[in-house]
Every structure is written in C-alpha cells, then in structure tokens.
Scaffold this motif. Sequence first.
Motif, PDB file in Angstrom:
ATOM      1  N   VAL A  26      13.425  36.443  51.573  1.00  0.00           N
ATOM      2  CA  VAL A  26      13.620  35.549  52.708  1.00  0.00           C
ATOM      3  C   VAL A  26      15.122  35.355  52.912  1.00  0.00           C
ATOM      4  CG1 VAL A  26      13.252  33.255  53.655  1.00  0.00           C
ATOM      5  CG2 VAL A  26      11.445  34.342  52.312  1.00  0.00           C
ATOM      6  N   PHE A  27      15.593  35.636  54.136  1.00  0.00           N
ATOM      7  CA  PHE A  27      17.009  35.491  54.465  1.00  0.00           C
ATOM      8  C   PHE A  27      17.092  34.480  55.597  1.00  0.00           C
ATOM      9  CE2 PHE A  27      16.247  39.538  52.554  1.00  0.00           C
ATOM     10  CZ  PHE A  27      17.308  39.726  51.689  1.00  0.00           C
ATOM     11  N   HIS A  28      17.360  33.254  55.234  1.00  0.00           N
ATOM     12  CA  HIS A  28      17.276  32.159  56.201  1.00  0.00           C
ATOM     13  C   HIS A  28      18.670  31.798  56.708  1.00  0.00           C
ATOM     14  CE1 HIS A  28      15.433  28.913  58.319  1.00  0.00           C
ATOM     15  NE2 HIS A  28      16.175  28.006  57.713  1.00  0.00           N
ATOM     16  N   PRO A  29      18.923  31.918  58.020  1.00  0.00           N
ATOM     17  CA  PRO A  29      20.258  31.658  58.546  1.00  0.00           C
ATOM     18  C   PRO A  29      20.497  30.208  58.956  1.00  0.00           C
ATOM     19  CG  PRO A  29      18.878  32.520  60.277  1.00  0.00           C
ATOM     20  CD  PRO A  29      18.012  32.444  59.036  1.00  0.00           C
ATOM     21  N   GLY A  30      19.528  29.355  58.711  1.00  0.00           N
ATOM     22  CA  GLY A  30      19.600  27.987  59.206  1.00  0.00           C
ATOM     23  C   GLY A  30      18.660  27.824  60.385  1.00  0.00           C
ATOM     24  N   GLU A  31      18.272  26.595  60.630  1.00  0.00           N
ATOM     25  CA  GLU A  31      17.222  26.342  61.618  1.00  0.00           C
ATOM     26  C   GLU A  31      17.629  26.770  63.024  1.00  0.00           C
ATOM     27  OE1 GLU A  31      14.197  25.528  61.038  1.00  0.00           O
ATOM     28  OE2 GLU A  31      14.550  25.339  58.868  1.00  0.00           O
TER      29      GLU A  31
ATOM     30  N   ALA B 220      16.157  33.490  66.917  1.00  0.00           N
ATOM     31  CA  ALA B 220      15.464  34.732  66.575  1.00  0.00           C
ATOM     32  C   ALA B 220      13.975  34.638  66.893  1.00  0.00           C
ATOM     33  CB  ALA B 220      15.679  35.049  65.095  1.00  0.00           C
ATOM     34  N   ALA B 221      13.392  33.496  66.595  1.00  0.00           N
ATOM     35  CA  ALA B 221      11.956  33.326  66.854  1.00  0.00           C
ATOM     36  C   ALA B 221      11.658  33.362  68.349  1.00  0.00           C
ATOM     37  CB  ALA B 221      11.477  32.013  66.244  1.00  0.00           C
ATOM     38  N   ARG B 222      12.515  32.739  69.147  1.00  0.00           N
ATOM     39  CA  ARG B 222      12.289  32.739  70.595  1.00  0.00           C
ATOM     40  C   ARG B 222      12.470  34.136  71.181  1.00  0.00           C
ATOM     41  NH1 ARG B 222      15.124  27.926  69.938  1.00  0.00           N
ATOM     42  NH2 ARG B 222      17.072  28.788  70.727  1.00  0.00           N
ATOM     43  N   ALA B 223      13.462  34.862  70.689  1.00  0.00           N
ATOM     44  CA  ALA B 223      13.673  36.232  71.161  1.00  0.00           C
ATOM     45  C   ALA B 223      12.475  37.108  70.817  1.00  0.00           C
ATOM     46  CB  ALA B 223      14.954  36.802  70.547  1.00  0.00           C
ATOM     47  N   HIS B 224      11.967  36.938  69.609  1.00  0.00           N
ATOM     48  CA  HIS B 224      10.798  37.701  69.182  1.00  0.00           C
ATOM     49  C   HIS B 224       9.589  37.375  70.057  1.00  0.00           C
ATOM     50  CE1 HIS B 224       7.398  38.889  66.550  1.00  0.00           C
ATOM     51  NE2 HIS B 224       8.241  39.802  66.120  1.00  0.00           N
TER      52      HIS B 224
ATOM     53  N   TYR C  27      19.587  38.754  59.908  1.00  0.00           N
ATOM     54  CA  TYR C  27      18.821  37.548  60.247  1.00  0.00           C
ATOM     55  C   TYR C  27      17.871  37.739  61.429  1.00  0.00           C
ATOM     56  CZ  TYR C  27      22.178  35.371  57.095  1.00  0.00           C
ATOM     57  OH  TYR C  27      22.944  35.068  56.007  1.00  0.00           O
ATOM     58  N   SER C  28      17.399  38.952  61.641  1.00  0.00           N
ATOM     59  CA  SER C  28      16.395  39.166  62.692  1.00  0.00           C
ATOM     60  C   SER C  28      15.007  38.915  62.110  1.00  0.00           C
ATOM     61  CB  SER C  28      16.473  40.603  63.213  1.00  0.00           C
ATOM     62  OG  SER C  28      15.774  41.480  62.339  1.00  0.00           O
TER      63      SER C  28
END
Length: 232
Positions: free
Chosen positions: A13-18, A24-28, A221-222
Amino acid sequence: DASWQEGRMFGYVFHPGEETAGVAARAHQLFGSENALNQSLFKSLKQFENDIVSIVTGLLHGSPETAGTFTSGGTESIFLSIKTARDKARAEHPEITAPVIVVPESVHPAFQKAAHYLDVLTVITPVREDKRADPEAIRRAVTPDTILLAASAPCFPHGVIDPITEIADIALEKTILFHVDACMGGMFLPFAARLGYPIPLFDFLVPGVTSISSDLHKYGYSPKGASVILYR
C-alpha cells in the motif's frame, strides 16, 4: 487485513495522503467503464497512454526513439520484457531452441512466472553479501542460449540497487538484452537523485540497458494496477 492506515508498511500500500488519494480515486472513477482495447472509440485513453509513456521516458532518461506500453502492473511489464526477448531471439537466432534468462535470486517472482508461461528457461544466480546481484556470477551463467539478463533497482526483498552498470557491460559484451526492474524505484529514484541523494545509475543513461519497467501504483500513487514498460 493488515491495518496499513495505522503505521508504516513497506510495499503493498502506497498512500499519498487523503487529498491526493481522493484525486486518484476520482480520476479512476471517471474512466472506470472505458475499455482501452479499442482506442479508436476511446481516444482519450490512447492520449493518456502516450502522455504517461512520455513522462516516464523523461524521468528514466529515454530518447525520442524510446517506445513503451502502459500495463496492468509490474508482473505484466516483466512478462512483456521476457516476451520481447524471446520473440527477438526467435526472429534473429533460430538456432536457439531452448532460450534462457539469467536473473539474480533477489528478482521479483514474476520473472520465473513469466518464463514458465513463455517456455523460457530460468538460470538463477546468487547475490553478494550485500544482497546485490553478483556480476561475475551472472557472467559465468551466460551461454549462447542466453537471451536476457535482468536486475533490480531496487529489489523488493532488500531495497538495494543491483550493480546495473557492471551487468550492462556484460550485456553489451555478449550482445544480450538487459532488463532493469525498476517497478519499485522508477517513480522514486529519479526524484531522490534530484534531491541530491547519491543514486547509482540505473536507467537509460547506462549503455546496455535495453528495457525498464516502472510501476505507477507504487510511488506514482496511481490506483492499482498501473505500470509502464519502456524499450530503448
């Protein structure tokens, strides 16, 4: 499941911060239904792939001749590096009936997995006391049937960078393709070097390196899974 939110975890898990994770989640979510298989219908995805390949090529000191592909993860990128070597050997060296890749024991298991799928033999060499690949052991393992050498920047188990320049010299001398698995370091090491850390050469600045894999879903972080395979 391991609670990575409560502390540091090496890998997985590579977490870049909320905030960045939310971007990234919205782009996905925006493109989660599109199918990149047909790029004449989803032209934006073709443009994204070209942009991503170009960006990673720049980070890893490629040239205008560098070509690449967006993949579903590091395993697919490594798979394609071996397939490329196998297909090149079939086209240029039909006398090789049992192609071999030579890899240090610290490489990702995807090398052995891919070789098994592709009907390629694997010769595994020992590492030195510092856990880095042993160039002399690799040299001794090379035969006329060897189609690919591989090393890591860094390797997943120990976080050390293999002696890429020394192995590349062997690849040049023997006229063998050489893949650098920078799935962990490809989106990390270029920035560490810019900050002044003494990062050894590992990318296309090294003559003899013919392909590099770099995962975007680690320090890029993608969302998973996302990787790039580049060819010199």
